[in-house]
Structures are given as structure tokens and as C-alpha cells.
Design a protein around this motif. Structure first.
Motif, short mmCIF file in Angstrom:
data_model
loop_
_atom_site.label_atom_id
_atom_site.label_comp_id
_atom_site.label_asym_id
_atom_site.label_seq_id
_atom_site.Cartn_x
_atom_site.Cartn_y
_atom_site.Cartn_z
N THR A 1 -14.32 -33.97 31.32
CA THR A 1 -13.16 -32.93 31.50
C THR A 1 -13.97 -31.63 31.53
OG1 THR A 1 -11.71 -34.29 30.25
CG2 THR A 1 -11.19 -32.06 30.54
N ALA A 2 -13.50 -30.77 32.66
CA ALA A 2 -14.10 -29.50 32.85
C ALA A 2 -13.28 -28.44 32.39
CB ALA A 2 -14.53 -29.28 34.39
N THR A 3 -13.39 -27.66 31.63
CA THR A 3 -12.52 -26.41 31.22
C THR A 3 -13.15 -25.15 31.47
OG1 THR A 3 -11.58 -27.73 29.37
CG2 THR A 3 -10.97 -25.38 29.17
N LEU A 4 -12.43 -24.38 32.10
CA LEU A 4 -12.86 -22.80 32.49
C LEU A 4 -12.15 -22.10 31.59
CD1 LEU A 4 -14.37 -20.96 34.34
CD2 LEU A 4 -12.23 -20.89 35.58
N ASN A 5 -12.90 -21.24 30.67
CA ASN A 5 -12.26 -20.08 29.73
C ASN A 5 -12.55 -18.80 30.45
OD1 ASN A 5 -11.42 -22.12 27.46
ND2 ASN A 5 -13.86 -22.41 27.72
N ASP B 1 -8.32 -24.06 39.10
CA ASP B 1 -7.29 -25.07 38.43
C ASP B 1 -6.27 -25.69 39.45
OD1 ASP B 1 -6.07 -26.23 35.94
OD2 ASP B 1 -4.81 -24.48 35.71
N ALA B 2 -5.66 -24.66 40.30
CA ALA B 2 -4.72 -25.58 41.13
C ALA B 2 -5.19 -26.37 42.21
CB ALA B 2 -4.05 -24.35 42.07
N THR B 3 -6.34 -26.22 42.59
CA THR B 3 -7.24 -27.24 43.58
C THR B 3 -8.11 -28.45 42.59
OG1 THR B 3 -9.12 -25.88 43.62
CG2 THR B 3 -7.50 -25.60 45.09
N ASP B 4 -7.80 -28.40 41.42
CA ASP B 4 -8.37 -29.45 40.53
C ASP B 4 -9.86 -29.48 40.46
OD1 ASP B 4 -5.99 -30.29 39.46
OD2 ASP B 4 -5.95 -31.69 41.34
N ARG B 5 -10.68 -28.09 40.65
CA ARG B 5 -12.15 -28.10 40.61
C ARG B 5 -12.36 -28.10 39.19
NH1 ARG B 5 -12.21 -29.36 45.58
NH2 ARG B 5 -12.86 -27.91 47.20
N VAL B 6 -11.34 -27.58 38.19
CA VAL B 6 -11.43 -27.85 36.84
C VAL B 6 -10.38 -28.37 36.28
CG1 VAL B 6 -12.95 -25.87 36.46
CG2 VAL B 6 -10.64 -25.45 36.52
N ASP B 7 -10.23 -29.20 35.23
CA ASP B 7 -9.21 -29.73 34.54
C ASP B 7 -7.94 -28.99 33.93
OD1 ASP B 7 -9.89 -32.58 35.35
OD2 ASP B 7 -11.77 -31.84 34.08
N ASP B 8 -8.94 -27.85 33.38
CA ASP B 8 -8.02 -26.93 32.67
C ASP B 8 -8.50 -25.55 32.64
OD1 ASP B 8 -5.73 -26.05 31.12
OD2 ASP B 8 -6.77 -26.43 29.27
N CYS B 9 -7.61 -24.40 32.89
CA CYS B 9 -8.16 -23.03 32.93
C CYS B 9 -7.40 -22.45 31.92
CB CYS B 9 -7.76 -22.54 34.37
SG CYS B 9 -8.49 -20.97 34.51
N GLU B 10 -8.06 -21.87 30.93
CA GLU B 10 -7.17 -21.11 29.64
C GLU B 10 -7.70 -19.53 30.08
OE1 GLU B 10 -8.42 -22.76 26.16
OE2 GLU B 10 -7.91 -24.87 26.96
N GLU C 1 -17.01 -25.42 30.05
CA GLU C 1 -17.29 -26.44 29.23
C GLU C 1 -16.88 -27.82 29.78
OE1 GLU C 1 -14.71 -25.89 25.96
OE2 GLU C 1 -15.70 -24.06 25.33
N TYR C 2 -17.91 -28.77 29.53
CA TYR C 2 -17.39 -30.08 30.04
C TYR C 2 -17.49 -31.00 28.65
CZ TYR C 2 -18.91 -29.19 34.83
OH TYR C 2 -18.76 -28.84 36.02
N GLN D 1 -15.70 -23.37 43.18
CA GLN D 1 -14.88 -23.61 44.20
C GLN D 1 -15.63 -24.54 45.36
OE1 GLN D 1 -11.33 -23.32 43.98
NE2 GLN D 1 -11.47 -24.40 46.14
N ASP D 2 -16.73 -23.95 45.69
CA ASP D 2 -17.52 -24.64 46.88
C ASP D 2 -18.28 -25.92 46.35
OD1 ASP D 2 -16.38 -22.68 48.36
OD2 ASP D 2 -18.27 -21.53 48.48
N GLU D 3 -17.99 -26.18 45.16
CA GLU D 3 -18.63 -27.62 44.34
C GLU D 3 -20.22 -27.15 44.38
OE1 GLU D 3 -16.69 -30.95 46.21
OE2 GLU D 3 -15.23 -30.96 44.86
N ARG D 4 -20.64 -26.09 44.45
CA ARG D 4 -21.99 -25.89 44.37
C ARG D 4 -22.40 -25.61 42.70
NH1 ARG D 4 -23.31 -21.18 46.25
NH2 ARG D 4 -21.01 -20.54 46.93
N ASP D 5 -23.66 -25.80 42.54
CA ASP D 5 -24.14 -25.30 41.01
C ASP D 5 -24.59 -23.59 41.21
OD1 ASP D 5 -25.44 -25.00 38.95
OD2 ASP D 5 -27.02 -26.51 39.49
N PRO D 6 -23.81 -22.96 40.49
CA PRO D 6 -24.04 -21.38 40.42
C PRO D 6 -25.42 -21.33 39.86
CG PRO D 6 -22.25 -22.17 38.67
CD PRO D 6 -22.71 -23.24 39.53
#
Length: 149
Positions: A2-6, A30-39, A104-105, A133-138
Motif C-alpha cells: 500500500t502506497a500512501t502519499l502525504n 490518487d485519482a489514477t491509482d498511482r498511490v493507494d491514498d493521498c493525505e 510510505e509503503y 506519475q510516470d512510474e519512474r523512480d525519482p
């Protein structure tokens, strides 16, 4: 996993175009499901380091993560010491960034932005979000491996 973006935003700060872009990019993730939750959380512009508040907890967590991963997370934060005029007590004061991100994962910190990588590359909040968003490692330069599952 589970990926959470804060997304932490400084309270009572005039909204800028760059802040709007970061908020929009985070919502898109969040809308494109690149992360599971955005807080989204507002935090104060300044806080005493001896307070038990979220801004201090985040600062301590990301500082420990940065030390462990050889990533400089200090750039967007500022610390100074002040003397209370009423008590003459000295206290350390943390100035929070206008925008700060943690990823967070499964509840474990996996990345932050803005930050500076070991090779001197500065990763902005927007670049961090664009990479996710581009599924790349920042953090391509990091030896810790890819953030994107």
C-alpha cells in the motif's frame, strides 16, 4: 503493498502556482491509482522542537530516513534557537517548508521531497510527483532501489 502519499502544506501561506501544481499532481496520482491514498495536512509555519506535534514527528522521521539513506532532507527545513523573553529559556524552533511530501509503503517511509541526493541532484516536490506519475523512480541515483512497485 500500500502506497500512501502525504502532502504537507504550511498553514496561512498565500497559495502560489507551484503549490497548486503540487496539489493537482498529488490528486492526479490518487485519482489514477498511482498511490493507494493521498493525505493532505496543514502544518504550522514554526513550532518548538520540544513540542509533541505532527510537524516535529515528521521532521524527526524524515531526518532519520535521510541519514540512513544518505539523502539530505534538511534543505526545505530551517532551525534556529530563540530565547523566550518572559522566561529566558532557550528553545529550538523548526520552520516548516511551504510544501513537503512523504511517500510510505505499508506505513514505512520510502521517500521524501524536496531533498538532495548523494550526487548533489536536487529533487523538487513537483519532479518527485511527476516521476511517480510516470512510474519512474525519482531517486535513480540511490542504491536503495526503486520506490515504485
Amino acid at each position: 503493498m500500500t502506497a500512501t502519499l502525504n502532502v504537507y502544506l504550511r498553514a496561512y501561506t498565500p497559495i502560489s502556482k507551484s503549490q497548486d501544481e503540487v496539489v493537482a499532481a498529488a490528486r492526479t496520482l490518487d485519482a489514477t491509482d498511482r498511490v493507494d491514498d493521498c493525505e493532505f495536512t496543514e502544518w504550522p509555519a514554526t513550532v518548538s522542537l520540544d513540542r509533541d506535534v505532527e510537524a516535529v514527528d515528521v521532521y524527526e522521521t524524515v531526518t532519520a530516513w535521510g541519514d540512513a539513506n544518505d539523502v539530505d532532507v534538511s534543505t526545505p527545513f530551517r532551525l534556529h534557537t530563540r530565547t523566550n523573553p518572559m522566561t529566558d529559556d532557550r528553545e529550538s524552533v523548526l520552520h516548516t517548508p511551504v510544501v513537503y511530501l512523504t511517500l510510505e509503503y505499508d506505513g514505512d517511509l520510502a521517500g521524501v521531497a524536496p531533498c538532495t541526493l548523494p550526487d548533489g541532484t536536487h529533487v523538487t516536490a513537483k519532479a518527485f510527483l511527476d516521476a511517480l506519475q510516470d512510474e519512474r523512480d525519482p531517486y535513480r541515483a540511490l542504491a536503495t532501489g526503486a520506490l515504485v512497485a
